[in-house]
Write a protein that holds these residues in place. Structure first.
Motif, mmCIF file in Angstrom:
data_model
loop_
_atom_site.group_PDB
_atom_site.id
_atom_site.type_symbol
_atom_site.label_atom_id
_atom_site.label_comp_id
_atom_site.label_asym_id
_atom_site.label_seq_id
_atom_site.Cartn_x
_atom_site.Cartn_y
_atom_site.Cartn_z
ATOM 1 N N ALA A 130 -2.858 -17.968 -4.004
ATOM 2 C CA ALA A 130 -1.855 -17.273 -3.178
ATOM 3 C C ALA A 130 -1.152 -18.250 -2.241
ATOM 4 C CB ALA A 130 -2.514 -16.151 -2.384
ATOM 5 N N GLN A 131 -1.914 -19.176 -1.695
ATOM 6 C CA GLN A 131 -1.293 -20.188 -0.831
ATOM 7 C C GLN A 131 -0.307 -21.038 -1.630
ATOM 8 O OE1 GLN A 131 -5.058 -21.809 0.642
ATOM 9 N NE2 GLN A 131 -4.460 -21.388 2.760
ATOM 10 N N LYS A 132 -0.722 -21.440 -2.835
ATOM 11 C CA LYS A 132 0.167 -22.260 -3.670
ATOM 12 C C LYS A 132 1.437 -21.497 -4.016
ATOM 13 C CE LYS A 132 -3.517 -24.852 -5.892
ATOM 14 N NZ LYS A 132 -4.341 -24.826 -7.105
ATOM 15 N N ARG A 133 1.259 -20.221 -4.378
ATOM 16 C CA ARG A 133 2.417 -19.411 -4.755
ATOM 17 C C ARG A 133 3.390 -19.290 -3.577
ATOM 18 N NH1 ARG A 133 1.476 -14.194 -4.096
ATOM 19 N NH2 ARG A 133 -0.535 -14.347 -5.134
ATOM 20 N N SER A 134 2.823 -19.041 -2.391
ATOM 21 C CA SER A 134 3.687 -18.912 -1.214
ATOM 22 C C SER A 134 4.428 -20.215 -0.942
ATOM 23 C CB SER A 134 2.864 -18.538 0.009
ATOM 24 O OG SER A 134 2.277 -17.282 -0.205
ATOM 25 N N ILE A 135 3.740 -21.325 -1.088
ATOM 26 C CA ILE A 135 4.396 -22.616 -0.832
ATOM 27 C C ILE A 135 5.520 -22.840 -1.850
ATOM 28 C CG2 ILE A 135 4.079 -25.124 -0.810
ATOM 29 C CD1 ILE A 135 1.230 -24.578 0.303
ATOM 30 N N ARG A 136 5.273 -22.468 -3.102
ATOM 31 C CA ARG A 136 6.346 -22.592 -4.107
ATOM 32 C C ARG A 136 7.555 -21.742 -3.727
ATOM 33 N NH1 ARG A 136 2.240 -22.649 -8.037
ATOM 34 N NH2 ARG A 136 2.483 -20.412 -8.406
#
Ligand code: ADP
Ligand code: MG
Length: 670
Positions: free
Chosen positions: A257-263
């Motif tokens: 979820a953190q990675k997705r948000s950063i993307r």
């Protein structure tokens, strides 16, 4: 036409015209053609009773405190049943001049059991008069409007004023700038809303006013969206060198979820139009690291990035976290809060590209020249104007708003429809589990014993107390009193106290000592609610837990179990309130913020969940319709149509322009 005394009271209440007075719609209705029958046990919701006062008395319990009670007996028009209810009013010195034996009363309130007697405390009430002729009265034998109180004007008189104004006002002055429902013009709708013929009619007309209100919101959302698309910002985030070294320096993997948000954030930042994104994530979902990533991207492109926290404590804490993770990468971080000396850190840290602070940031001219990104943490504690304030100064940075308030998705889309949303719906692994337990009528000795055991294992604890209003009858012990007691119960341990009334530098000092482990147990009010991160604190004991909101307790317990230790959240209650117990059971069983938000909505309704003071939503009058998606959709369609014809409301719909606002209201967990 009204007596000048009444006009003065109405003016003092903020009404500036007859139209505005008529806009004060009833908060509820009473069907006074039939009343509830006198209950013989406590009720879970309010009842509306009609009866005669058979006895009254004044009671004292010292220190000038006292209450007045009236025994009301079932029956009307001289025909009495056997039901009896005691009504009590506390600290209302004039009440005995109003309510007297022999009167006929309508009372409204929740019935509870008090030592075997059925009681309504502080009922809403109205005294019936002999001249209340059923045939033409606006007060009896019909659906009767009940208003939120206007100081100085009795409920009954207010109703008469409304009646009078409706007769005298020119319908043209009651028209809306835009009639959302051509089938029912506003003037007619007002008449029906104040004096409906049936409850169904009352509901239908309230729905019409809700549509009008939602139309206003949707108009704003759509307008902000249009304007936003017209703004040009900078293209940021092409360089990812810093971000890559940040990833590599982390001892753990970011969650999906953190990675997705950063993307999602990178994609926004690379657009020439400014980012306007809301990041929603439950407590502990790791929002800070996403914010860091975004800020690193901005800094890498050569501009400044700022993070604005709602309080000094949180700004300090973020500052420490940021320094810990980012200084090894060669990124300078500065702190800027109102408390700091004016020859401030920005100048001392001349090279800092990253600034952490409070509202004080908004007054920092040096920052603005070069500001590429601003992250606003826990927006709901802020009020609403920050972004607008920036834009008014001609700065159009990328904006990322972080909130831990789980708002059901449909609501987000309706009310914050001009923001893009990233969802952190996953927690980092390896979290200490939090065990939540409700304890009814627990013995103090047991609680103290449990706490001592935990402290001797080296853990720290929060001992949380509800805020207590002075006027409340059964005074729950205040944090300050509790602090004194805990100091005696925990000899040899350092006990601290923190609450909202302390000076910022005192609070800061207490938090520092707690963070550094000098204080073992921290007695507090809910000031620790948002964002505080002390990994070693793994115990939280909530006193009078039934007095806290569901979402609020969930926020609070997010403070513990952060350091990999098993967390214990103990909810102490006397168990007397059935709704309180239901609420606490939800927390015992459920750990997911969104599920809890849904339960909160279900138990209390959107009005109570969202309608608290600080949220801009308290201005919403028809929160009970927020679940009416058809109505919301209709409002959006009308708004889109209006803006389609006239995107800046300059021509055909110019009359609607005063409705436009720069900012969306923000939710808060209270
Ligand atoms: P939030 O602000 O969303 O409540 P934080 O950003 O303060 O959450 O993170 C909570 C805790 O979890 C912090 O102690 C942080 O170091 C840790 N954390 C964050 N992301 C991860 C991750 N991906 N893996 C492990 N721990 C993490
Ligand atoms: Mg946080």
């Amino acid at each position: 036409m009204l007596p000048s005394k009444e006009v003065a009271f109405l003016a003092a209440a903020g009404f500036r015209s007859a139209t505005e007075i008529l806009d004060h719609l009833p908060k509820r209705y009473e069907d006074r053609r039939r009343f509830d029958s006198f209950p013989n046990q406590p009720t879970s919701s309010a009842v509306c009773l009609r009866g005669g006062v058979i006895d009254t008395s004044k009671r004292h319990f010292g220190q000038g405190r006292g209450f007045y009670e009236a025994i009301v007996m079932d029956g009307s028009g001289g025909v009495f049943g056997s039901g009896k209810i005691t009504c009590r009013w506390f600290n209302m010195p004039f009440i005995h001049k109003l309510v007297a034996t022999g009167q006929e009363l309508i009372v409204y309130g929740k019935v509870k059991d008090f030592n075997g007697r059925l009681i309504i405390d502080h009922p809403e009430f109205e005294i019936l008069r002999d001249d209340d002729e059923p045939s033409d009265s606006i007060h009896i034998e019909r659906i009767v409007p009940i208003y939120r109180n206007v100081a100085g004007i009795a409920q009954r008189r207010l109703r008469e004023i409304m009646h009078l104004l409706l007769l005298q006002c020119d319908p043209a002055t009651l028209a809306a700038p835009f009639d959302v429902d051509s089938a029912m013009p506003r003037a007619q709708a007002l008449r029906t809303a104040h004096f409906p013929e049936s409850l169904a009619e009352a509901h239908a007309v309230r729905r019409r006013f809700a549509l009008e209100e939602f139309f206003g919101i949707q108009l704003n959302v759509a307008w902000r969206r249009t304007r936003h698309l017209e703004q040009t910002g900078r293209v940021l985030g092409r360089r990812t060198t810093l971000l890559t070294s940040f990833y590599n320096s982390l001892p753990f993997d970011l969650t999906e979820a953190q990675k997705r948000s950063i993307r999602e954030i990178i994609a926004d930042m690379r657009q020439p139009r400014p980012m306007n994104r809301l990041m929603q994530g439950d407590v502990g979902s790791g929002k800070t690291f996403v914010a860091m990533a975004a800020m690193l991207l901005a800094v890498d492109t050569g501009c400044q990035a700022a993070l604005m926290a709602p309080t000094q404590i949180l700004a300090e804490q973020h500052y420490l976290t940021f320094r810990r993770w980012l200084e090894p990468l060669g990124v300078r971080v500065a702190l800027r809060t109102a408390n700091r000396d004016e020859a401030n850190h920005l100048e001392l840290d001349g090279g800092a590209r990253m600034v952490i602070g409070t509202h004080a940031l908004l007054h920092d001219e040096k920052l603005f020249g070069d500001l590429g990104l601003i992250v606003i943490d826990e927006q709901h504690k802020f009020g609403v104007a920050q972004r607008a304030a920036l834009i008014r100064r001609g700065v159009v940075p990328d904006v990322l708003v972080m909130t831990a308030t789980p708002i059901p998705r449909t609501l987000t889309m309706t009310i914050y429809g001009d923001l893009d949303v990233s969802l952190l719906d996953e927690k980092p692994p390896g979290r200490g589990k939090i065990i939540t337990a409700v304890r009814v009528g627990a013995k103090q000795a047991d609680v103290t014993k449990f706490l001592k055991e935990q402290l001797s294992k080296g853990r720290q604890a929060y001992l949380v107390y509800p805020l207590v209003e002075e006027s409340e009858i059964l005074k729950a012990e205040s944090a300050t009193e509790a602090y004194e007691k805990w100091r005696k119960r925990l000899p040899g341990r350092e006990v601290g106290l923190i609450h909202g009334k302390l000076k910022p530098d005192v609070k800061e000092e207490v938090m520092r000592r707690f963070r550094e482990g000098e204080i073992a147990a921290l007695v507090s009010t809910t000031v620790i609610e948002v964002g505080v991160d002390v990994p070693n604190a793994s115990v939280m004991i909530l006193h009078h837990a039934e007095r806290f909101g569901l979402a609020q307790i969930h926020q609070l317990r997010g403070r513990i179990g952060r350091g990999g230790h098993k967390g214990y959240c103990v909810l102490l209650t006397d168990g007397r309130s059935p709704e309180g117990m239901e609420k606490l059971k939800v927390l015992e069983q459920c750990a997911d913020g969104f599920e809890i938000a849904e339960a909160d909505l279900r138990l209390r309704g959107p009005g109570d969940v969202l309608g608290t003071q600080q949220s801009g939503l308290s201005d919403l009058r028809f929160t009970d319709f927020l679940a009416d998606t058809a109505l919301l959709r209709q409002a959006r369609e009308i708004a889109d149509r209006v803006l389609g014809e006239d995107p800046h409301l300059l021509g055909v719909h110019a009359a609607l322009r005063p409705l436009l606002q720069d900012t969306a209201p923000m939710p808060m967990a209270h």
